[in-house]
Design an enzyme around this catalytic site. Structure first.
Site, PDB file in Angstrom:
ATOM      1  CB  SER A 277       1.198  48.573   7.742  1.00  0.00           C
ATOM      2  OG  SER A 277       0.534  49.479   6.896  1.00  0.00           O
ATOM      3  NE  ARG A 316      19.523  82.740  40.381  1.00  0.00           N
ATOM      4  CZ  ARG A 316      18.534  83.118  41.202  1.00  0.00           C
ATOM      5  NH1 ARG A 316      18.794  83.795  42.280  1.00  0.00           N
ATOM      6  NH2 ARG A 316      17.288  82.804  40.902  1.00  0.00           N
TER       7      ARG A 316
END
Length: 442
Positions: A277, A316
């Site tokens: 930490s 497409r």
């Protein structure tokens, strides 16, 4: 060239992993060039291009000769990076053989094929990490086959279980993920259909049997030959979405359990080397589990975008195809990172059987009340047994005494082996046999 945004500064779950290298811009560029070179080689193999052209294109398709940043910036004009890449590759090949670059193909053929190459290469790196995780969990399950611990349902102690069975369950999920990924990896197809998926351009360029070309193309790339062009038949991408999201979730289950069991108040397991930490020197945070859990939370949403692209219009698609690129790369990276972290987590996991045993007594023996209900009914009668256990359950907390102590004061139970009946470690059912059965799976 890799952009600064590709380094993973805000993505510690995948930064620096093999999956990160396999999916970065350099890897994408390499796959695009591999797809282009393989197309020319496949055409040469079928007599549709000179062998010299195949050699020239393959030699020119060196990622070091191309500028990924420039390609990315120029891709905006046409909506995909293949268009500027073809121009640059054609120039690099030279005037004589340049016309054979990309001949007959459409941009989606190359980009889809490159996507499958990137996916295949990433999965090939991910699977060994899943194998490491599986082996570590197999050891944990075998070593702790009979290590009793509280089983928890809806966050509360339920009945005893074993850590071996829990680890065996984690391993089963990892094997399920492995099997799904392996199946998808083996089926990843090349893409080749031309402008609208009819192979018409290849026929125009002289192919007597254009349908043979996708097979030759796939062979050059070690991908599966597609039954049909899949420009708007997005099964391969959906399959990737499913297996990757499942794998992230399966690993997330392990991480979620470890996060719970490693809480300060519980402490039944701990990561081998927790993270520090910035403010509290005493902390050893379960960082591996945290990063896996983060990946598991993101993966379903990424997969949802890919599933949404199944609704791709016409021959497409406009937008549906483009929407796949970033989520799929993110999903490959997240799952690859989670697999790396899971291997490290499980190989270093510290198990604390003494704490587990101590926690079995937190409910003053009530964790075996299910067993006592069944065992005492023949002795006292079902109604009397229920009434007695309900009353004694209240008294265990009110008087801070164990259920075993209170039962020993009941005259009708003086001949009953209460020590055995109230020992939580002797009420784990078939946990051992189930663990053995699970470990038989390879």
């Amino acid at each position: 060239m890799t952009s600064a945004a590709d380094t993973g500064l805000l993505a510690p779950g995948w930064a620096g992993t093999p999956a990160a290298d396999a999916t970065d811009d350099r890897a994408q560029l390499r796959a695009l060039l591999d797809a282009e070179a393989a197309l020319t080689r496949a055409q040469a193999a079928l007599g549709l291009a000179p062998a010299e052209a195949a050699a020239a294109v393959t030699e020119a398709a060196d990622p070091a000769r191309f500028d990924a940043r420039s390609l990315a910036e120029r891709a905006r004009a046409g909506g995909n990076p293949v268009i500027p890449l073809v121009a640059d590759l054609t120039k690099a090949v030279g005037e004589e053989y340049g016309p054979y670059v990309h001949r007959g193909a459409t941009s989606q053929d190359i980009l889809d094929t490159a996507t499958m190459l990137v996916a295949a290469r990433t999965l090939d790196l991910l699977l060994p990490d899943l194998a490491r995780t599986e082996r570590a969990l197999a050891r944990l399950a075998a070593d702790h086959r009979d290590t009793a611990m509280p089983g928890r349902t809806l966050t509360q102690h339920a009945v005893p279980t074993t850590f071996g069975l829990k680890a065996a369950g984690w391993r089963t999920l990892v094997l399920d993920a492995r099997d799904r990924i392996t199946a998808v990896r083996g089926g990843l197809p090349a893409q080749l259909g031309g402008a609208a998926g009819t192979l018409a351009a290849f026929e125009a360029y002289g192919a007597a049997e254009p349908v043979a070309l996708p097979t030759a193309y796939a062979r050059e790339l070690d991908l599966r030959a597609p039954l049909l062009p899949w420009h708007t038949l997005r099964t391969p991408v959906a399959d990737l979405a499913g297996c990757l999201a499942f794998a992230a979730g399966a690993l997330g289950k392990i991480a979620t359990d470890v996060l719970t069991l490693s809480r300060t108040e519980i402490g039944e397991v701990a990561e081998g080397s927790g993270g520090g930490s910035s403010a509290m020197p005493h902390k050893a945070n379960p960082v591996r589990s945290t990063l896996i859990a983060a990946a598991a939370r993101r993966a379903p949403q990424l997969a949802a975008t890919l599933y949404g692209s199944l609704a791709a219009g016409d021959e497409r698609p406009a937008g549906a195809w483009h929407a796949e690129w970033e989520p799929l790369r993110d999903l490959l990276r997240l799952t690859g990172g989670a697999a790396r972290d899971a291997a490290e987590l499980t190989e270093g996991l510290r198990v604390r059987p003494d704490v587990m045993r101590a926690h079995l007594g937190l409910t003053h023996g009530l964790i075996v009340s299910e067993r006592l209900s069944a065992e005492l009914a023949p002795v006292l009668g079902r109604a009397r047994a229920k009434e007695l256990l309900t009353e004694l359950a209240r008294r265990t907390y009110a008087e801070n005494r164990s259920l075993g102590e209170l039962l020993a004061e009941v005259p009708e139970l003086k001949d009953v082996d209460l020590g055995s009946l109230t020992d939580p470690a002797r009420y784990t059912g078939s946990a051992g046999a189930l663990t053995d059965r699970a470990l038989e799976r390879r």
